[in-house]
Design a protein around this motif. Structure first.
Motif, mmCIF file in Angstrom:
data_model
loop_
_atom_site.group_PDB
_atom_site.id
_atom_site.type_symbol
_atom_site.label_atom_id
_atom_site.label_comp_id
_atom_site.label_asym_id
_atom_site.label_seq_id
_atom_site.Cartn_x
_atom_site.Cartn_y
_atom_site.Cartn_z
ATOM 1 N N SER A 1 23.028 6.178 38.216
ATOM 2 C CA SER A 1 22.711 6.781 39.514
ATOM 3 C C SER A 1 22.208 5.708 40.458
ATOM 4 O O SER A 1 21.560 4.758 40.038
ATOM 5 C CB SER A 1 21.647 7.874 39.358
ATOM 6 N N GLY A 2 22.507 5.886 41.723
ATOM 7 C CA GLY A 2 22.097 4.933 42.741
ATOM 8 C C GLY A 2 23.267 4.078 43.195
ATOM 9 O O GLY A 2 24.239 3.895 42.465
ATOM 10 N N ALA A 3 23.162 3.592 44.419
ATOM 11 C CA ALA A 3 24.234 2.780 45.000
ATOM 12 C C ALA A 3 24.308 1.416 44.318
ATOM 13 O O ALA A 3 23.279 0.800 44.038
ATOM 14 C CB ALA A 3 23.999 2.599 46.498
ATOM 15 N N LEU A 4 25.535 0.969 44.035
ATOM 16 C CA LEU A 4 25.755 -0.337 43.437
ATOM 17 C C LEU A 4 26.481 -1.240 44.432
ATOM 18 O O LEU A 4 27.336 -0.771 45.179
ATOM 19 C CB LEU A 4 26.616 -0.221 42.174
ATOM 20 N N ASP A 5 26.151 -2.535 44.400
ATOM 21 C CA ASP A 5 26.919 -3.469 45.215
ATOM 22 C C ASP A 5 28.226 -3.792 44.491
ATOM 23 O O ASP A 5 28.429 -3.400 43.344
ATOM 24 C CB ASP A 5 26.105 -4.730 45.538
ATOM 25 N N VAL B 1 34.176 8.204 38.144
ATOM 26 C CA VAL B 1 34.001 9.281 39.114
ATOM 27 C C VAL B 1 32.737 9.014 39.912
ATOM 28 O O VAL B 1 31.663 8.841 39.346
ATOM 29 C CB VAL B 1 33.896 10.652 38.415
ATOM 30 N N ASP B 2 32.893 8.968 41.233
ATOM 31 C CA ASP B 2 31.773 8.809 42.156
ATOM 32 C C ASP B 2 31.402 10.193 42.682
ATOM 33 O O ASP B 2 32.161 10.797 43.423
ATOM 34 C CB ASP B 2 32.198 7.887 43.307
ATOM 35 N N PHE B 3 30.258 10.707 42.243
ATOM 36 C CA PHE B 3 29.744 11.978 42.764
ATOM 37 C C PHE B 3 28.925 11.639 44.001
ATOM 38 O O PHE B 3 27.945 10.890 43.917
ATOM 39 C CB PHE B 3 28.873 12.671 41.709
ATOM 40 N N TRP B 4 29.326 12.166 45.148
ATOM 41 C CA TRP B 4 28.736 11.792 46.433
ATOM 42 C C TRP B 4 28.669 13.009 47.355
ATOM 43 O O TRP B 4 29.149 14.082 47.012
ATOM 44 C CB TRP B 4 29.586 10.698 47.090
ATOM 45 N N ALA B 5 28.070 12.806 48.537
ATOM 46 C CA ALA B 5 28.051 13.844 49.585
ATOM 47 C C ALA B 5 28.120 13.152 50.944
ATOM 48 O O ALA B 5 27.637 12.023 51.096
ATOM 49 C CB ALA B 5 26.787 14.687 49.477
ATOM 50 N N PRO B 6 28.704 13.812 51.941
ATOM 51 C CA PRO B 6 28.879 13.193 53.258
ATOM 52 C C PRO B 6 27.570 12.867 53.970
ATOM 53 O O PRO B 6 27.519 11.952 54.782
ATOM 54 C CB PRO B 6 29.671 14.230 54.053
ATOM 55 N N TRP B 7 26.498 13.589 53.670
ATOM 56 C CA TRP B 7 25.215 13.366 54.341
ATOM 57 C C TRP B 7 24.375 12.276 53.681
ATOM 58 O O TRP B 7 23.325 11.893 54.187
ATOM 59 C CB TRP B 7 24.418 14.672 54.385
ATOM 60 N N CYS B 8 24.829 11.746 52.551
ATOM 61 C CA CYS B 8 24.039 10.814 51.736
ATOM 62 C C CYS B 8 24.182 9.373 52.236
ATOM 63 O O CYS B 8 25.267 8.796 52.173
ATOM 64 C CB CYS B 8 24.503 10.942 50.285
ATOM 65 N N GLY B 9 23.083 8.800 52.722
ATOM 66 C CA GLY B 9 23.100 7.420 53.221
ATOM 67 C C GLY B 9 23.528 6.398 52.179
ATOM 68 O O GLY B 9 24.422 5.578 52.433
ATOM 69 N N PRO B 10 22.909 6.386 50.976
ATOM 70 C CA PRO B 10 23.338 5.426 49.956
ATOM 71 C C PRO B 10 24.804 5.600 49.545
ATOM 72 O O PRO B 10 25.483 4.629 49.219
ATOM 73 C CB PRO B 10 22.398 5.720 48.778
ATOM 74 N N CYS B 11 25.300 6.854 49.588
ATOM 75 C CA CYS B 11 26.722 7.096 49.268
ATOM 76 C C CYS B 11 27.616 6.410 50.288
ATOM 77 O O CYS B 11 28.623 5.778 49.943
ATOM 78 C CB CYS B 11 27.035 8.596 49.263
ATOM 79 N N LYS B 12 27.249 6.522 51.560
ATOM 80 C CA LYS B 12 28.023 5.892 52.631
ATOM 81 C C LYS B 12 27.972 4.367 52.506
ATOM 82 O O LYS B 12 28.950 3.690 52.788
ATOM 83 C CB LYS B 12 27.488 6.310 53.997
ATOM 84 N N MET B 13 26.816 3.848 52.100
ATOM 85 C CA MET B 13 26.682 2.397 51.919
ATOM 86 C C MET B 13 27.538 1.909 50.763
ATOM 87 O O MET B 13 28.112 0.821 50.825
ATOM 88 C CB MET B 13 25.214 2.010 51.654
ATOM 89 N N MET B 14 27.639 2.682 49.705
ATOM 90 C CA MET B 14 28.377 2.246 48.522
ATOM 91 C C MET B 14 29.885 2.451 48.652
ATOM 92 O O MET B 14 30.664 1.772 47.983
ATOM 93 C CB MET B 14 27.879 2.973 47.268
ATOM 94 N N ALA B 15 30.329 3.354 49.504
ATOM 95 C CA ALA B 15 31.755 3.690 49.608
ATOM 96 C C ALA B 15 32.654 2.468 49.810
ATOM 97 O O ALA B 15 33.663 2.323 49.108
ATOM 98 C CB ALA B 15 31.979 4.722 50.704
ATOM 99 N N PRO B 16 32.330 1.534 50.721
ATOM 100 C CA PRO B 16 33.193 0.353 50.864
ATOM 101 C C PRO B 16 33.224 -0.516 49.603
ATOM 102 O O PRO B 16 34.274 -1.066 49.253
ATOM 103 C CB PRO B 16 32.576 -0.420 52.033
#
Length: 140
Positions: free
Chosen positions: A124-128, A58-73
């Protein structure tokens, strides 16, 4: 093994194999090999987690979160590598604040891996993409 359909969320019984050429949902007939992350809500979260015999990330994220947007792809690419091995899901913490509170989400993105309906790992935190693949390989 029980697998939740990423399209209609129906529970399917699928024979356990090393790889699959074809596997369709018994209810909606769409492919269970479609690895697009499933959007979870408070109303369906427990049902998906409990009815999945494969690990659920489960990826807990938010639309305004920069690292979330980076990790989504990276999250979507990793999903393509684990059909019927891991169920990839997302929870928008802006819309589903109860779930964020329930799991004590303090920073986003936060990934939680559930196995047999229990939390087994959290990061927690964006992963490659590589880090995400290595993390998931531990739980298959």
């Amino acid at each position: 093994m029980r697998v939740v359909c990423p399209h209609c969320l129906a529970v399917n019984n699928v024979p356990q194999k090393d790889s699959y050429k074809k596997a369709n949902c018994g209810k909606c007939k769409q492919s269970l090999l479609d690895t697009k992350p499933v959007e979870l809500k408070d109303s369906n979260f427990d049902e998906v987690i409990v009815n999945s015999d494969i690990p659920v990330i489960v990826d807990f994220w938010a639309p305004w979160c920069g690292p979330c947007k980076m990790m989504a792809p990276n999250f979507e690419k990793a999903a393509n590598k684990f059909p019927l091995k891991v169920l990839f899901t997302k929870v928008n913490t802006e819309e589903e604040q109860n779930l964020g509170a329930r799991f004590g989400i303090r920073s986003i993105p936060t990934l939680i891996i559930f196995k047999n309906a229990k939390e087994v790992h959290r990061v927690s935190g964006a992963l490659d993409e590589n880090s995400l693949n290595q993390l998931l390989s531990q739980f298959i």
